[in-house]
Design an enzyme around this catalytic site. Structure first.
Site, PDB file in Angstrom:
ATOM      1  N   ASP A  12       4.234   0.816 -16.797  1.00  0.00           N
ATOM      2  CA  ASP A  12       2.995   1.494 -16.423  1.00  0.00           C
ATOM      3  C   ASP A  12       3.201   2.580 -15.381  1.00  0.00           C
ATOM      4  OD1 ASP A  12       3.588  -0.079 -14.184  1.00  0.00           O
ATOM      5  OD2 ASP A  12       2.163  -1.635 -14.767  1.00  0.00           O
ATOM      6  N   ARG A  51       1.791   1.549  -3.465  1.00  0.00           N
ATOM      7  CA  ARG A  51       1.017   2.649  -2.904  1.00  0.00           C
ATOM      8  C   ARG A  51      -0.247   2.140  -2.222  1.00  0.00           C
ATOM      9  NH1 ARG A  51       1.280   8.159  -4.555  1.00  0.00           N
ATOM     10  NH2 ARG A  51       2.685   7.483  -6.202  1.00  0.00           N
ATOM     11  N   GLU A 101       6.697  -4.157 -22.563  1.00  0.00           N
ATOM     12  CA  GLU A 101       5.873  -4.768 -21.515  1.00  0.00           C
ATOM     13  C   GLU A 101       4.430  -4.271 -21.640  1.00  0.00           C
ATOM     14  OE1 GLU A 101       7.072  -6.061 -17.119  1.00  0.00           O
ATOM     15  OE2 GLU A 101       6.138  -4.078 -17.120  1.00  0.00           O
ATOM     16  N   HIS A 106      12.512   0.362   0.488  1.00  0.00           N
ATOM     17  CA  HIS A 106      12.209   1.386  -0.508  1.00  0.00           C
ATOM     18  C   HIS A 106      12.450   2.769   0.078  1.00  0.00           C
ATOM     19  CE1 HIS A 106       9.843   3.620  -3.523  1.00  0.00           C
ATOM     20  NE2 HIS A 106       9.968   2.547  -4.275  1.00  0.00           N
ATOM     21  N   HIS A 155       6.317  -2.107  -1.263  1.00  0.00           N
ATOM     22  CA  HIS A 155       6.368  -0.679  -1.579  1.00  0.00           C
ATOM     23  C   HIS A 155       5.089  -0.126  -2.182  1.00  0.00           C
ATOM     24  CE1 HIS A 155       6.932  -2.150  -5.682  1.00  0.00           C
ATOM     25  NE2 HIS A 155       6.617  -0.945  -6.092  1.00  0.00           N
TER      26      HIS A 155
END
Length: 404
Positions: A107, A220, A129, A250, A218
């Site tokens: 995604d 957002r 997936e 990250h 990590h």
């Protein structure tokens, strides 16, 4: 929605695998390796560089050969800018390579752009997936929207679990285009651990008495003040004195700005650069507990019997929560401390989670994907292209770690 199939290349099925991030590389590597070993397929691996440094450190280790490498990343660029550059660049590669299908995973913005560019060039898309959903359009952001849009484009939907397959059919995807395969991340994890070449990032040995905690952060939606607060709670966890924490940090500047001031100078916290996948797998195998906002680790940890506390308010992988292998605890600092403390202090609670089993795969997802593609291409072209042994859909077994 599906697209018309292009004319087949002579001989092998030309499959373009588009990847740009470390998780995509991990989860598409088993497919690329299997295609490279099968006479029926010619894998064409294209990287977008969405996670350039993190990606290139591992592709050789995973035995994935890259055909084309785009350079689209800019510092702190907007998603709209990245998406536009990806669609344009991938469109050019698709026109040059003329693949029979494009394979995307998950995604990410790379996956959405790959599917969209393929649609514009009238090349069918296989989505590995497929079918993960939280039901909240902007959480995680932008991944929930990305995967829903890919679901409208793809012809093949390779769902990791029966629940994911059910999401797709409930949205109107024809059941004949949905296949439950298990998750390819389990294929890759078992492949790497069998090789036994990774090195754990934990400093203490087995007899140190320290409980080993692997931390990854990590996402957002967690960045900024929320991530700083979680960093402070992790520091308090390390202050217990009986815990060693490893954080593979990250590359995102926003992640580093939030976490380094909180975690970089504690004697029982090791902050490392991103680990290559072999070392990450060894570190996961060596840990006692996982704290994560990652998606993939929610799938990998149950394979090794490692309880996972998910530092998010939603998850598109509820199967791990339902079987008891993971807990969704949110992002509040006190909740993080309480949940981690319970597992570290209550042996019975820990054992229940560790023995919950793995609902995500048996290590044969890539085989199922290739077998289905070979069958469908043979039907569409009306010719004898050979065959691959068909496999039944993945059904999770019951049992503790080591089942698969």
């Amino acid at each position: 929605m599906s697209t018309a199939m292009p004319a087949s290349a002579q001989g092998a099925i030309r499959a373009m695998l588009v990847l740009g991030t470390r998780p995509e590389a991990i989860k598409l590597a088993p497919v690329a390796r299997a295609m490279g070993a099968a006479a029926l397929f010619e894998p064409i691996v294209v990287t977008t560089g969405q996670h350039r440094e993190m990606l290139h450190q591992m592709l050789g280790l995973l035995q994935v050969q890259v055909r084309s490498d785009l350079d689209v990343m800019r510092d702190r660029q907007q998603l709209s800018e990245l998406t536009a550059r990806l669609v344009e660049g991938l469109g050019e590669v698709i026109r040059a390579e003329r693949p029979d299908l494009v394979v995307v995973q998950g995604d990410t913005t790379t996956a959405l752009a790959g599917a969209l560019a393929a649609f514009y060039e009238r090349v069918p898309v296989a989505h590995v997936e497929a079918g993960l959903r939280t039901g909240v359009l902007d959480n995680p952001f932008p991944e929930e929207l990305n995967r829903r849009l890919i679901g409208r484009i793809a012809r093949w939907h390779f769902a990791p679990t029966a629940r994911s397959a059910g999401h797709l059919t409930a949205e109107g995807t024809p059941s004949a285009q949905v296949f439950t395969t298990g998750n390819t991340v389990i294929d890759n994890l078992l492949w790497v651990l069998e090789a036994g070449v990774g090195r754990s990032a934990f400093r203490s040995g087995a007899g140190s008495g320290l409980r080993k905690v692997l931390l990854t952060l990590h996402r957002r939606e967690n960045q900024g003040d929320r991530m700083r607060a979680m960093g402070r709670s992790v520091r308090r966890l390390a202050d217990r004195g009986d815990v060693e924490i490893v954080l593979p940090l990250h590359k995102s500047p926003a992640v580093r700005e939030a976490l380094l001031p909180e975690l970089s100078d504690h004697p029982r916290i090791t902050v490392t650069e991103p680990l290559d996948y072999l070392d990450f797998a060894a570190t996961l195998a060596a840990c006692d507990l996982v704290l994560t906002d990652s998606g993939g680790i929610q799938e990998e940890a149950p394979t090794l019997g490692k309880p996972a506390l998910v530092l998010r308010t939603t998850t598109e992988r509820p199967e791990a929560v339902e079987v008891g292998a993971a807990r969704l605890i949110g992002t509040e600092p006190e909740a993080v401390l309480k949940a981690a403390g319970q597992l570290l202090d209550d042996p019975d609670a820990y054992r229940r989670m560790a023995a919950a089993g793995n609902p995500f795969g048996d290590g044969r997802a890539a085989e199922r994907i290739l077998a289905q593609l070979a069958e469908d291409f043979a039907e569409d072209f009306g010719e004898d292209m050979g065959s691959l042994a068909p496999l039944a859909a993945f059904v999770p077994e019951q049992g503790g770690p080591g089942t698969y």
